[in-house]
Design an enzyme around this catalytic site. Sequence first.
Site, PDB file in Angstrom:
ATOM      1  N   ASP A  12       7.915   7.294  -3.037  1.00 55.71           N
ATOM      2  CA  ASP A  12       7.112   6.193  -2.694  1.00 55.71           C
ATOM      3  C   ASP A  12       7.293   4.825  -2.625  1.00 55.71           C
ATOM      4  O   ASP A  12       7.876   4.704  -3.796  1.00 55.71           O
ATOM      5  CB  ASP A  12       5.126   6.352  -2.632  1.00 55.71           C
ATOM      6  N   GLU A  28       3.651   7.211  -6.888  1.00 53.35           N
ATOM      7  CA  GLU A  28       3.820   6.219  -8.229  1.00 53.35           C
ATOM      8  C   GLU A  28       2.496   5.668  -8.228  1.00 53.35           C
ATOM      9  O   GLU A  28       2.510   5.050  -9.122  1.00 53.35           O
ATOM     10  CB  GLU A  28       5.302   6.337  -8.907  1.00 53.35           C
TER      11      GLU A  28
END
Length: 382
Positions: A71, A133
């Site tokens: 991400d 994350e």
Amino acid sequence: MNSRELLAQLVRFDTTSRESNLALIDFVRTYLQGHGVACELVFNEHKNKANLLATIGPADVPGLVLSGHTDVVPVDGQRWSVAPFELTEKDGKLYGRGTADMKGYIACMLASVPALVAAPLRMPVHIALSYDEEVGCLGVRALIERFHGQAVKPLLCVIGEPTELKPVLGHKGKLAVRCEVHGAACHSAYAPSGVNAIEYAARLIGELVRLGEGLKAPQHLDSRFDPPFSTVQTGVINGGKALNIVPQNCSFDFEVRALPAQNPWQVAQQLQRYAEQTLLPAMQAVSAQTAISFSELSSYPGLATSLQSQAAEWVAQFSGSQEFGTVAFGTEGGLFDQAGIPTVVCGPGSMEQGHKPDEFISVEQLEACDRMLARVVEFVRV
């Protein structure tokens, strides 16, 4: 494909944390399957995001984990001079969202796969890609559970957050909390008859500031970190409907970034005691319906790998750098470490470019990471 070509493919996927990462995961899975490498996907509860775990080499002996998150942070409100989700090369720099944080490392990981597959390996290399994350190391927890179920644990995890390929042995942990103050509304002309939720929230925030100042005391300092103390800050506040209404509700979000040796929950617990012992009695003396509540938004532990550890020795060998350090930002490293997997953070690029418009990684750093992972291949080769 080489790392530069793979990075161009990865940047095209908009994997902002609010979006799905499945298109990128499918691309990686197809790429790995093309080299004869099987993958396991670990989905979130909504099945719109997935972690990926692949093992190259003998699975019955301890090995190495190469870990990265898929991400990226949003580009909303940022002024880019290039298209954020297309790779643009200019003056030896590769621009695009996630190039530094941290698709550059993932591209180099994938580029090393053909060499890993071709070599007889004495220990496995695990490729671990996670989701979310950036919003609290959420996805990697389920991925780490897969290692708990294996007969042998890895000997080392290398997390490729951007450190300019200098080994990082420590970072702070983080706790993010939402505090909600429920007061009693009334006409502002009769303010003493109500309980002003904003004002009580302000008193709580003031207490947070006081607690944060206490963390700067000499006995709490760790000179390896910058700043050398745990920090507290309030980042979001919401409350009130109109100026002539005593506000009934107010909420604010705060975070504690704690040195590895300190427990961030101690700050939250001290604030909760202040709320219960000092503020609530005064609030409830006016209205019994008033309340203050706290809820965790996210958390992850700090990392403090020993300089004398085998993990530090190996990553120094891979990276060619004996310059060990710490970073201010967090990673999933503390979670791997808690699971009994020694962890070092070491990846290409710099966080100075991360999260900013016109994010970039230099071609030089990408090529240096390719060389580092080539040394990893030689290390695990029979």
